[in-house]
Design a protein around this motif. Structure first.
Motif, PDB file in Angstrom:
ATOM      1  N   ARG A 140       7.317 -10.852  11.207  1.00 14.65           N
ATOM      2  CA  ARG A 140       7.253  -9.685  12.070  1.00 14.65           C
ATOM      3  C   ARG A 140       6.114  -8.748  11.682  1.00 14.65           C
ATOM      4  O   ARG A 140       5.533  -8.087  12.516  1.00 14.65           O
ATOM      5  N   GLN A 148      18.063 -16.648  15.937  1.00 12.93           N
ATOM      6  CA  GLN A 148      17.461 -16.020  17.116  1.00 12.93           C
ATOM      7  C   GLN A 148      17.470 -14.505  16.948  1.00 12.93           C
ATOM      8  O   GLN A 148      16.527 -13.820  17.297  1.00 12.93           O
ATOM      9  N   GLU A 149      18.571 -14.031  16.413  1.00 10.98           N
ATOM     10  CA  GLU A 149      18.699 -12.588  16.275  1.00 10.98           C
ATOM     11  C   GLU A 149      17.814 -12.054  15.164  1.00 10.98           C
ATOM     12  O   GLU A 149      17.266 -10.964  15.268  1.00 10.98           O
ATOM     13  N   LEU A 150      17.729 -12.853  14.092  1.00 12.11           N
ATOM     14  CA  LEU A 150      16.894 -12.476  12.969  1.00 12.11           C
ATOM     15  C   LEU A 150      17.243 -11.089  12.468  1.00 12.11           C
ATOM     16  O   LEU A 150      16.418 -10.195  12.430  1.00 12.11           O
TER      17      LEU A 150
END
Lengths: 892, 97
Positions: free
Chosen positions: B26, B94-96
């Motif tokens: 990120r 997916q949520e991370l």
């Protein structure tokens, strides 16, 4: 030198090859072999339509003019891809979950499936992208002209442009509208542009390798030549470096063709993760040799030659015809793939948001008309494709193909970047509203037209030079390159900064002050929280649609086979054997989404609402927003309350009925009683008066005795009649009350005296005089009558060995009550209910009373505004007189 | 969908490592923005005669492309590392969180 004819032959062969690839890809899809067609590699390569002829030719020209600045156009998208987790992940998920078919569809879907918004976005996209399509046509014809130069006059440029446009339109129509796919994916087109992506990369790399190693003689000499060239030092307009990077990132997200390949054609979200590093790699390779080619071009080519075409002219000048032809094919690929996808994306928008709604509303029958709508949709797609390529061609003809390629590209970028606030705002901010999005889009669009599009034609063409110098209508602060009087900003940076800033400002401010419709709020929640729940909770009042209607409509859009499969699956899911499924809410939503993939969310919504009735949506949705389970709970609570009320009423009715029956029995009993009561005294009066009349020589003593009996009986009759009259007066409300002020103690004293008067065995009465020190403002005579009645009753009916009456006064706030408790046998429950009724008499008591006393008491108390009740004790009866609160004055 | 209430305070080493790699992924674009905007501080001839000598174009181009390559390499290695360590819960990846 390659002749133009040879080149055209090569191009035609190449195009035939592309047609064949697209055709076989479609065939393979039809057979269900889609795995290799949908690999991450193909996805990444299809993203390369970002690199158009603008990249292929224009980047070198850009570098030749402004050095490293060209690279900003590729840095932005690289950052977006590397940072896929921030924006792209959500965009792709939302786009797939909502089955968005285009940028316009996504924005309209987010803001309550507003077709107005979709139309605005579509028109903006067409205006923004048409110059870009013209640019592609221009680059192809320019590159053809380069080959044709030696044989002057051999090439009719506008004719060439026309044929290129025609070929592209044909390809797009053939492969872009072959079928109205359930998911709007075009495998043939995607595979063709993936192949073109490889061709243009190889072509550019080949030219680059030739230039570095073939012309310059290696990397080190190349570096020296770069530094020695006219663009050899770092000369950078800092604001442009920043603004163009941001602009390219924004355009990468908002370009309709990028949305098409990135979101619509996305097969698997994991492909995005691979593309996150693979696509920046592609972009880097595409940019790698741009500076060397530009430097060598500036070095070798004669002054005044067009730097935009160095990619072609350098190999030609060096006699590398094969390389030049490859390079031409690379440029051709860049141009065609962009035009095909951009046209496809735009035609989807135009068809779904402009043509179809107009067509639907022009049909009185609406969505229920029989016949296949698919033909209409496909026809409108094809017409839109021809229209858009036609517009590009017209723009090319009229702009004359003069401006530098990069300028047109940048103008187009600024135009489409205006979608970004509504797009990203819509997926991250639930408070964004339709009017906010509309205001932002129109604000950004207006500024773009005024500051970027119109000035691009040059002073004196659309905007007069006085507008440039003095401002619009002479207003100094509305100059196209100096809004608000701030001068000296680079025109592109100026347009980007003002349009995006004011766009976002309008979007946010209008969103803050407007209120979204229920559907908008629902869609907002769906978009923003797409990772929490991908299901949709939009309420159709499904019961109003019949399965037959839905089936007819679905068949017309998806085709008979597709629709039947869909309905059969749903029917078996609902556990029905054969036949049509029930039109449940979930099924109608599912159907709407399937239709949306073909005709766009707004149109699908409109079509479903024609069958189902749109009016129900708002209330239903509000219920959904306010949590459905809470609603159900409340509803069942209401039901429960109602049923309680009903049973209570039934109970009351039953009681009233019992009371009525009892009263009727009592009335009958009383009638016989009253006649008995009246007859007994009448009989004795008659007998004794006869004796008085007929007996001769009666003594005085005897006479007096008989007369006294007659008098006593007459008195008894009078009393009975008085009581009856009294009650009748009270009941009819004809009584007039005389309010006066006096002490409660005195009143009780008087009442007791009256009640006890003439009694042989007086009742023992206990009182607490301290409590009785209360002043009353009421009708003392009437209240006294109540007290007398109660005391007399106690005296008459108390059957204890030593009858006793306790009179107590109690005070609860403003309420005053006087209770009369005796120690006799408690009144049985059966009788309790009727003791206050007229003619009610308890048990088999002697006939001295007519059963009117308590009825009179209650009537009086009601008139006085109070009440009298009976409290059952374990031993004895208590009558409580509740006095009206205002009657009690302050204690003395 | 996260089971927030049930999430233990300390994650096992594997998923801890995984989450930190997601953090790195990120942050990568932010690093990219910083490195690519660094040239804004470079002197240019337009800054006037007193400015330090301008950066040669070859150096500038090398810098931009080296940063590019480094970002791509980092993105690639993070991607392949993350793929090699699939978390038990597919949703969570997916949520991370």
């Amino acid at each position: 030198m390659a002749s133009v004819n040879l080149l055209i032959g090569v191009s035609l062969t190449y195009v035939t090859f592309l047609f064949a690839i697209a055709f076989f890809a479609e065939r393979a899809t039809a057979r269900g072999q889609v795995t290799w067609l949908r690999s991450p590699l193909v996805y990444t390569l299809s993203l390369s339509i970002y690199c158009t002829a603008w990249t292929f030719y224009g980047a070198v020209g850009y570098a030749a003019r402004s050095g490293m600045e060209f690279v900003t156009i590729y840095l932005g998208p690289s950052l977006v891809m590397i940072g896929w987790w921030w924006a792209l992940r959500k965009l792709v998920r939302v786009g797939r979950a909502q089955r968005a078919t285009s940028v316009a569809d996504l924005i309209s879907s987010r803001f309550g499936k507003s077709n107005l918004l979709a139309i605005v976005v579509t028109i903006m996209a067409v205006i923004g992208v048409t110059p870009y399509i013209a640019l592609q046509l221009q680059s192809v014809t320019l590159s053809l002209a380069i080959f044709a130069e030696p044989e002057a006059g051999a090439l009719n440029q506008t004719g060439a442009a026309f044929w290129v446009a025609f070929g592209l339109a044909l390809f797009t129509v053939l492969f872009g509208t072959r079928n109205l796919n359930v998911n709007e994916r075009h495998n043939g087109v995607v595979i063709a542009i993936a192949v073109e992506a490889v061709v243009k990369l190889i072509a550019l790399l080949a030219v680059g390798v030739f230039v570095v190693w073939g012309v310059a003689g290696g990397v080190a000499p190349m570096m020296e030549r770069i530094d020695a060239s006219p663009i050899g030092t770092w000369e950078m307009d800092r604001s442009r470096w920043l603004a163009l990077t941001a602009l390219s990132a924004a355009a990468f997200l908002a370009l309709p063709r990028m949305f098409q390949v990135m979101v619509v054609e996305n097969e698997d979200e994991r492909h995005l993760q691979i593309a996150s590093w693979a696509f920046p790699l592609y972009l880097m390779l595409m940019s790698l040799f741009v500076v060397p080619i530009a430097v060598i071009g500036l070095d070798l080519m004669p002054a005044g030659s067009n730097p935009d075409l160095f990619v072609l002219t350098i190999p030609l000048a060096q006699g590398q015809v094969g390389l030049a032809t490859l390079s031409f094919l690379g440029g051709f690929s860049s141009a065609t793939s962009m035009v095909i996808v951009a046209t496809l994306a735009l035609s989807t928008m135009v068809s779904n948001h402009i043509v179809m709604p107009v067509w639907l509303s022009s049909r009185v029958e609406g969505a229920q008309v029989s016949g296949d709508v698919r033909n209409v949709v496909i026809l409108s797609r094809r017409a839109s494709i021809l229209l858009i390529i036609g517009l590009g061609y017209v723009y090319y003809r009229f702009s004359g193909g003069g401006a530098a390629l990069a300028a047109i590209g940048l103008i187009s970028f600024v135009g489409v970047a205006q979608f970004l606030p509504a797009m990203l705002g819509g997926i991250i901010w639930r408070g964004a509203t339709r009017w906010g999005a509309l205001a932002g889009l129109l604000m950004g669009f207006t500024i773009w037209v005024f500051c970027s599009l119109l000035p691009s034609f040059g002073p004196g063409v659309v905007l007069s030079s006085s507008v440039f110098e003095q401002g619009l209508f002479g207003l100094g602060w509305v100059r196209p390159h100096a809004l608000f009087g701030i001068e000296g900003i680079d025109p592109t940076v100026h347009a980007v900064a003002w349009s995006i800033t004011l766009n976002i400002a309008a979007f946010i401010i209008v969103s803050l002050v407007t209120f979204p419709s229920p559907l908008e709020r629902l869609q907002g929640a769906q978009f923003v929280n797409v990772f929490d729940h991908s299901g949709r909770a939009q309420g159709w009042d499904a019961a109003r649609a019949t399965s037959e209607d839905l089936m007819v409509m679905t068949q017309r859009i998806l085709g008979a086979e597709e629709a039947q499969t869909l309905f059969r699956l749903e029917a078996s899911r609902q556990g029905l054997d054969g036949g049509l499924p029930e039109p449940t809410q979930g099924f109608v939503q599912h159907l709407e989404r399937e239709l949306a993939a073909s005709v766009g969310a707004a149109t699908a919504h409109a079509m479903i609402s024609q069958l189902v009735g749109g009016a129900s949506v708002s209330v239903q949705d509000l219920m959904a927003v306010a949590d459905e389970s809470a609603q159900i709970l409340e509803y069942s609570n209401q039901l429960e309350a109602k049923s309680h009320e009903l049973s209570r009423t039934a109970h009351q009715l039953r009681e009233a009925n019992q009371k009525l029956t009892a009263l009727s029995v009592q009335k009958d009993a009383f009638l016989s009683q009253i006649s008995h009561e009246l007859r007994t005294p009448m009989t004795s009066i008659r007998s004794f008066s006869e004796i008085l009349r007929d007996t001769e020589g009666m003594g005085q003593v005897e006479k007096t005795r008989y007369a006294s009996i007659i008098h006593g009986e007459a008195m008894r009759l009078t009393r009975l009649l008085d009581d009856l009259l009294d009650l009748s007066v009270l009941e009819n409300g004809q009584v007039s009350l005389r309010h006066e002020t006096g002490g409660l103690g005195d009143l009780l004293e008087k009442s007791i005296r009256t009640a006890q008067a003439g009694s042989t065995e007086p009742l023992t009465i206990r009182r607490r005089h301290v409590d009785e020190a209360v002043m009353l403002s009421t009708d003392h005579d009437r209240l006294g009558q109540v007290f007398i009645n109660l005391i007399t009753n106690a005296r008459k009916y108390c059957d204890a060995e030593t009858p006793e009456l306790v009179i107590s006064v109690s005070r609860d706030g403003p309420n005053l009550s006087v209770s009369f408790a005796d120690n006799g046998t408690p009144i049985p429950d059966d009788d309790r209910r009727v003791i206050f009724e007229k003619f009610a008499r308890v048990g088999n008591q002697d006939g001295s009373g007519a059963g009117l006393g308590l009825a009179i008491c209650r009537e009086i108390m009601t008139r006085l505004g109070g009440d009298v009740t009976h409290v059952r004790e374990a031993h004895g009866n208590t009558f409580v007189v509740h006095l009206p609160s205002q009657s009690a004055l302050a204690a003395q | 969908m996260s089971t927030q209430g049930a999430t233990p305070v300390f994650l096992e080493r594997r998923s801890y490592r995984r989450r930190r790699m997601m953090d790195a992924l990120r942050l990568l674009p932010i690093l990219g923005v910083f490195l690519w905007m660094l040239p804004l501080f470079w002197p240019t001839p337009a800054d006037g005669p007193t400015a330090p000598e301008a950066v040669p174009l070859s150096t500038a181009a090398t810098y931009v492309f080296v940063v590019w390559l480094a970002l791509i390499a980092s993105a690639f290695s993070l991607w392949s590392l993350l793929r090699a360590r699939p978390e038990m819960d597919e949703d969570a990846s997916q949520e991370l969180r």
